[in-house]
Design an enzyme around this catalytic site. Structure first.
Site, short mmCIF file in Angstrom:
data_model
loop_
_atom_site.label_atom_id
_atom_site.label_comp_id
_atom_site.label_asym_id
_atom_site.label_seq_id
_atom_site.Cartn_x
_atom_site.Cartn_y
_atom_site.Cartn_z
N ASN A 82 0.87 -1.17 0.00
CA ASN A 82 0.00 0.00 0.00
C ASN A 82 0.91 1.23 0.00
OD1 ASN A 82 -1.89 1.97 0.39
ND2 ASN A 82 -2.69 1.16 2.33
N HIS A 123 -12.90 2.66 0.27
CA HIS A 123 -12.90 1.57 1.27
C HIS A 123 -13.59 0.33 0.70
CE1 HIS A 123 -13.06 5.02 4.44
NE2 HIS A 123 -11.81 4.61 4.33
N ARG A 139 -12.08 15.12 8.13
CA ARG A 139 -12.84 15.53 6.94
C ARG A 139 -14.27 15.92 7.33
NH1 ARG A 139 -11.26 10.27 4.13
NH2 ARG A 139 -9.10 10.62 3.49
N GLY A 142 -10.69 7.75 8.36
CA GLY A 142 -11.61 7.99 7.25
C GLY A 142 -12.76 7.01 7.41
N ARG A 201 -2.52 -2.09 -3.45
CA ARG A 201 -3.74 -1.33 -3.23
C ARG A 201 -3.66 -0.08 -4.09
NH1 ARG A 201 -5.87 1.56 2.32
NH2 ARG A 201 -7.88 2.14 1.46
N GLU A 243 -8.19 -5.80 4.75
CA GLU A 243 -8.03 -5.45 3.34
C GLU A 243 -6.84 -6.18 2.73
OE1 GLU A 243 -9.11 -0.90 3.02
OE2 GLU A 243 -8.59 -1.45 5.05
P1 AMP Z 1 -8.29 3.42 11.18
O1 AMP Z 1 -8.32 4.60 10.27
O2 AMP Z 1 -9.23 2.33 10.82
O3 AMP Z 1 -6.90 2.93 11.48
O4 AMP Z 1 -8.84 3.96 12.59
C1 AMP Z 1 -8.07 4.87 13.34
C2 AMP Z 1 -8.96 5.52 14.38
O5 AMP Z 1 -9.56 4.51 15.23
C3 AMP Z 1 -8.17 6.37 15.35
O6 AMP Z 1 -8.05 7.67 14.86
C4 AMP Z 1 -9.00 6.34 16.59
O7 AMP Z 1 -9.84 7.45 16.57
C5 AMP Z 1 -9.85 5.09 16.48
N1 AMP Z 1 -9.56 4.15 17.56
C6 AMP Z 1 -8.60 3.22 17.63
N2 AMP Z 1 -8.68 2.55 18.80
C7 AMP Z 1 -9.71 3.07 19.49
C8 AMP Z 1 -10.30 2.82 20.77
N3 AMP Z 1 -9.83 1.89 21.58
N4 AMP Z 1 -11.37 3.58 21.13
C9 AMP Z 1 -11.83 4.53 20.31
N5 AMP Z 1 -11.31 4.80 19.10
C10 AMP Z 1 -10.28 4.09 18.70
#
Ligand code: AMP
Length: 398
Positions: A7, A179, A240, A211, A90, A383
């Protein structure tokens, strides 16, 4: 098959080396600061992480450092690059050209290039990753897996914007959605977990991370999604804005003299739950601030939950009912209170959460009550596995 999943971003490159059949992950890692200096973090399960400062003037050196790590005597998992059967990339934007993944050849590269105006930040970086691999591993087959492809089954009425039709015909302005690999993976897993054929199910998949997007999936095919021509659309995300009244652009640009780049930077990088709360884009920080009594932090969460809930209602209408709602990605997988806040108030449409079952993180589970008409599931996204499986399938079928 042993697949290297790549990626590539503009200054970073994530990788995962895995078996597409057994799903075993042999190694994964990250190249950062490409074009600046270069840093590799290489992880092998059961071993200590390997970190190294490696000069990475281009993506070529980054890929070489990944191959060196994978084949190194100390940190490696294979003895020779030839043990990598194929590479899966990706790619963000496949435009209208790609309804599914494809073997990378000259025509595929030309089509990805044509999509650069639609994905100006990501597609050039994805291409740099592809070209670097072609140069370093010329005999290893490569496959492109597109974030937009799963959404290409949307009907015309879902992807058409109500602007002069010539912009669709001449300029390909339409809803694409992103996504897609994640929505495809979790909707398929949902059918597996429920033990029902995908063709019989109406599923709303909620990819809630930094996102975020929702997809309405009917009979295994996407019929609507919240993101649009680009990933700024839909509901508020980490930074965003999601959908906003276009009048706001003219109003703020007039008042503050912003040009369109500055305005879009505000909407992409300074808005969402960060913009409302003023605290952070990370839901953990916002949750902590809200608990400490910060009104704007609580408001940011409320706006986010309310917006997701509204789209669930909209997609239930679009699907003509719903059998399952799936939560995935950083927030969806880890934040029990977010899932509860979004799903509560949906009892009228047959959603009944089980608070104990919901008290879980990062594991596949049914989190609705046994008598809930609509099943609610937590499914960690994968993914990389989808990309590896698509890659293996296409390479085997050559
Ligand atoms: P992703 O883009 O899927 O990697 O998600 C990242 C986001 O998941 C982070 O910016 C956090 O806001 C949220 N996140 C990760 N772990 C937790 C948690 N234990 N509780 C709440 N939000 C979380």
């Amino acid at each position: 098959m042993k697949i290297l999943v790549i990626n590539a971003g503009s200054s970073s490159l994530k990788y995962q080396f895995m078996d597409s059949d057994t799903h075993e992950v042999y190694a994964k890692g990250l190249c950062e600061r490409i074009g600046i200096d270069g840093r590799l973090t290489h992880k092998v399960p059961g071993r200590e992480d390997f970190k190294s400062d490696v000069p990475m003037p281009t993506h070529g050196e980054a890929i070489q450092s990944v191959l060196d790590a994978l084949t190194s005597a100390e940190h490696g998992v294979v003895s020779n690059v030839s043990e990598i059967d194929a590479v899966g990339h990706r790619v963000l934007h496949g435009g209208m050209a790609f309804t599914e993944s494809c073997i990378i050849n000259d025509a595929c590269i030309a089509a990805i290039e044509e999509c650069i105006p639609l994905g100006p930040l990501h597609n050039p970086a994805n291409l740099m990753g592809i070209r670097a691999c072609q140069k370093i591993m010329p005999n290893t087959p490569q496959v492109a897996v597109f974030d937009t492809a799963f959404h290409m089954t949307m009907p015309e009425k879902a992807y058409t914007y109500a602007i002069p039709y010539e912009y669709y015909e001449k300029d390909k302005v339409r809803r694409y959605g992103f996504h897609g690999t994640s929505h495809r993976y979790v909707s398929a897993r949902c059918a597996d977990m429920l033990g029902k054929p995908a063709k019989d199910l109406k599923i709303i998949t909620c990819h809630l991370g930094n996102g975020s997007s929702l997809a309405a999936v009917k009979g295994g095919k996407c019929v609507d999604t919240t993101m649009g021509l680009g990933p700024l659309a839909g509901f508020p995300m980490g930074t965003r804005s999601g959908d906003i009244d276009a009048t706001i652009l003219e109003y703020l640009m007039g008042r503050y003299g912003y040009d369109i780049k500055e305005m879009l930077n505000i909407l992409n990088k300074k808005s969402g739950v960060l913009g409302i709360s003023g605290v952070s884009s990370d839901f953990r920080d916002i949750g902590a601030a809200a608990e400490a009594g910060n009104h704007r932090a609580q408001l940011a969460l409320d706006v986010f939950y309310y917006s997701v809930k509204k789209y669930i209602g909209a997609y239930a209408a679009a699907l003509g009912g719903v059998d399952a709602i799936v939560f995935t990605a950083g927030v969806g997988e880890n934040d029990a209170s977010a899932r509860m806040a979004i799903a509560s108030g949906l009892e009228y449409m047959g959603v009944k959460m089980d608070p104990d079952a919901n008290n879980i993180r990062g594991k596949e589970a049914v989190i609705s009550a046994p008598d809930s008409k609509v099943q609610v599931l937590l499914i960690p996204t994968n993914e990389e596995l989808m990309i590896a499986q698509d890659t293996a399938e296409l390479v085997r079928g050559r």
